[in-house]
Design an enzyme around this catalytic site. Structure first.
Site, short mmCIF file in Angstrom:
data_model
loop_
_atom_site.label_atom_id
_atom_site.label_comp_id
_atom_site.label_asym_id
_atom_site.label_seq_id
_atom_site.Cartn_x
_atom_site.Cartn_y
_atom_site.Cartn_z
CB CYS A 142 -0.91 0.01 0.97
SG CYS A 142 -2.07 1.66 1.23
CB CYS A 145 -0.68 2.42 3.76
SG CYS A 145 -2.24 2.23 3.63
CG ASP A 146 2.84 0.87 4.24
OD1 ASP A 146 2.58 1.68 5.68
OD2 ASP A 146 2.86 -0.03 4.33
C1 FAD Z 1 0.42 -4.05 5.49
C2 FAD Z 1 -1.01 -3.13 5.62
C3 FAD Z 1 -1.16 -1.66 6.09
C4 FAD Z 1 -1.87 -0.34 5.93
N1 FAD Z 1 -2.11 0.49 5.98
C5 FAD Z 1 -2.74 1.64 6.35
C6 FAD Z 1 -2.63 2.76 7.02
O1 FAD Z 1 -1.84 3.35 7.65
N2 FAD Z 1 -4.21 3.90 6.73
C7 FAD Z 1 -4.56 3.31 6.12
O2 FAD Z 1 -6.00 3.51 6.22
N3 FAD Z 1 -5.36 1.54 6.04
C8 FAD Z 1 -4.47 1.17 5.81
N4 FAD Z 1 -3.85 -0.44 5.38
C9 FAD Z 1 -5.14 -0.64 4.47
C10 FAD Z 1 -6.44 -0.85 5.23
O3 FAD Z 1 -5.87 -1.89 6.59
C11 FAD Z 1 -7.76 -1.19 4.74
O4 FAD Z 1 -8.19 -0.59 4.00
C12 FAD Z 1 -9.06 -1.67 5.71
O5 FAD Z 1 -8.30 -2.35 7.20
C13 FAD Z 1 -10.20 -2.37 4.91
O6 FAD Z 1 -11.05 -2.45 6.44
P1 FAD Z 1 -12.48 -3.21 7.10
O7 FAD Z 1 -12.64 -3.58 7.39
O8 FAD Z 1 -12.95 -3.24 5.09
O9 FAD Z 1 -11.60 -5.23 6.51
P2 FAD Z 1 -10.66 -5.85 6.81
O10 FAD Z 1 -9.34 -4.57 7.62
O11 FAD Z 1 -9.53 -6.40 5.44
O12 FAD Z 1 -11.07 -6.73 7.92
C14 FAD Z 1 -11.70 -7.62 7.32
C15 FAD Z 1 -12.42 -8.62 8.32
O13 FAD Z 1 -13.12 -9.42 8.22
C16 FAD Z 1 -12.96 -10.90 8.59
N5 FAD Z 1 -13.55 -12.11 8.02
C17 FAD Z 1 -13.72 -11.71 6.61
N6 FAD Z 1 -13.49 -12.82 6.41
C18 FAD Z 1 -15.43 -13.71 7.19
C19 FAD Z 1 -16.44 -14.24 6.98
N7 FAD Z 1 -15.94 -14.79 6.32
N8 FAD Z 1 -15.88 -14.57 8.87
C20 FAD Z 1 -16.96 -13.74 9.49
N9 FAD Z 1 -15.15 -12.73 9.23
C21 FAD Z 1 -14.69 -12.91 8.30
C22 FAD Z 1 -11.99 -10.90 8.57
O14 FAD Z 1 -11.22 -11.84 9.64
C23 FAD Z 1 -11.30 -9.40 9.01
O15 FAD Z 1 -11.15 -9.20 10.41
C24 FAD Z 1 -3.15 -1.26 5.04
C25 FAD Z 1 -3.06 -2.40 4.58
C26 FAD Z 1 -1.90 -3.21 4.73
C27 FAD Z 1 -2.77 -4.72 4.23
#
Ligand code: FAD
Length: 322
Positions: A142, A145-146
């Site tokens: 990302c 992000c980084d």
């Molecule tokens: C290494 C890294 C660094 C990042 N740094 C930043 C940053 O500095 N700033 C920023 O804004 N964004 C950052 N991001 C991006 C950010 O993490 C994502 O945009 C954000 O987490 C998305 O949130 P979400 O709630 O949609 O899903 P996610 O955070 O992906 O969470 C998905 C959730 O769904 C659950 N899940 C999936 N399938 C199922 C299922 N079938 N049953 C039950 N549970 C399930 C998982 O266990 C998880 O808890 C980063 C991403 C990465 C990988």
């Protein structure tokens, strides 16, 4: 015990515990929707894999992703969210009641479902890439992000699509040099994105180039070993950051043939809302977002999903009373 004794009825079921799921939970709990949230196998979501989040408003000094997500969880708990371990393995949205199965056994009947299952970045899978990714030592998927951590440094990015071009261009504004590795002799990206990177002075594009190894000193990345897959020539590029931009996979397999998905598997929402093509089923976060993919946008759409769900329930109740 009859079947109906074992089936739980829930007003608002939230699938996923990233920023989208927890924000939906905070809003749903405060609206008396008694949300039940399943965390899945990655409690806290993708952010728990990063040491430092510097762009989430409110954390002026930055925060570790894990700490931030623990605070989201505490806030959701404070208003009474029922937070549980468990993986949703199957759904059936064909009837009036939305059916969801957890760990292949427990059946839940839901008035509303909020999907916040996120997405996973794809990596090359090289052991050296995974090593420095785990160490937090210079591998990232990302740029937004980084990228900031690599200001005035040299980085390498791998990928050939629109997102890769977008990320390379973003990095070019922060870094002294960006080397872009493209496996084939051409990009997959649109012409306009290609010309944007081609016309950026500090982006060097290496075509027909495979990543052989991410080099490092055991703690942090120091370079990337690459091979020209036509000439066979192997070279080393000095770099402190290695960005992987080869795509994301939304965690939406269980919704295939049930909800409208795009060709990559992202859930299609009705524009400007969190509504899916099924009434009472809402989506938030990265599961529907291939454009922004940020914690703050995930949280924002989590809020939208809870408000849309609350309004859907209110309209249904009004219909019954009329
Ligand atoms: C290494 C890294 C660094 C990042 N740094 C930043 C940053 O500095 N700033 C920023 O804004 N964004 C950052 N991001 C991006 C950010 O993490 C994502 O945009 C954000 O987490 C998305 O949130 P979400 O709630 O949609 O899903 P996610 O955070 O992906 O969470 C998905 C959730 O769904 C659950 N899940 C999936 N399938 C199922 C299922 N079938 N049953 C039950 N549970 C399930 C998982 O266990 C998880 O808890 C980063 C991403 C990465 C990988």
């Amino acid at each position: 015990m009859t079947m109906s004794d074992t089936i739980e009825k829930v007003k608002c079921l939230i699938i996923g515990s990233g920023p989208a799921g927890y924000t939906a939970a905070i809003y749903a709990a405060r609206a008396n929707m008694f949300p039940v949230l399943y965390q899945g196998t990655q409690p806290g979501g993708q952010l728990t894999t990063t040491n430092e989040v510097e762009n989430y408003p409110g954390y002026k000094d930055g925060v570790s992703g894990t700490v931030m997500m623990m605070e989201f969880q505490e806030q959701a708990k404070r208003f009474g969210t029922d937070i549980r371990d468990g993986w949703v393995t199957k759904v059936d949205f064909s009837g009036d009641v939305h059916k969801v199965w957890v760990n292949e056994s427990k059946e839940i009947h839901c008035e509303t479902v909020i999907i916040s299952t996120g997405a996973s970045a794809k990596y090359l899978g090289l052991p050296s890439e995974q090593k420095y990714l785990q160490l937090g030592g210079g591998v990232s998927a990302c740029a937004v992000c980084d990228g900031f951590f690599y200001r005035n440094q040299e980085v390498v990015i791998v990928g050939a699509g629109d997102s890769a071009c977008e990320e390379a261009h973003y990095l070019s504004k922060l870094c002294t040099k960006v080397t872009m590795l493209v496996r084939r002799d051409e990009f997959r990206a649109s012409k306009i994105m290609q010309s944007r990177v081609r016309n950026t002075k500090n982006i060097e594009i290496l075509y027909n180039t495979d990543t052989v190894e991410v080099l490092g000193d055991g703690q942090v990345v120091t370079g990337v070993k690459v091979k020209n897959n036509v000439s066979g020539a192997v070279t080393e590029i000095p770099a402190t950051g290695f960005f992987v931009a080869i795509g994301h996979k939304p965690n939406t397999d269980i919704f295939k043939n049930i909800l409208d998905l795009d060709e990559t598997g992202y859930i299609i929402n009705i524009p400007g809302t969190s509504k899916t093509n099924i009434e009472g089923v809402f989506v938030s976060g990265d599961a529907a977002d291939h454009v922004y993919r940020q914690a703050v946008t995930a949280a924002g759409t989590g809020c939208m999903a809870a408000l849309d769900a609350e309004r859907y329930l209110a309209a249904k109740e009004a219909e019954v009373e009329a």
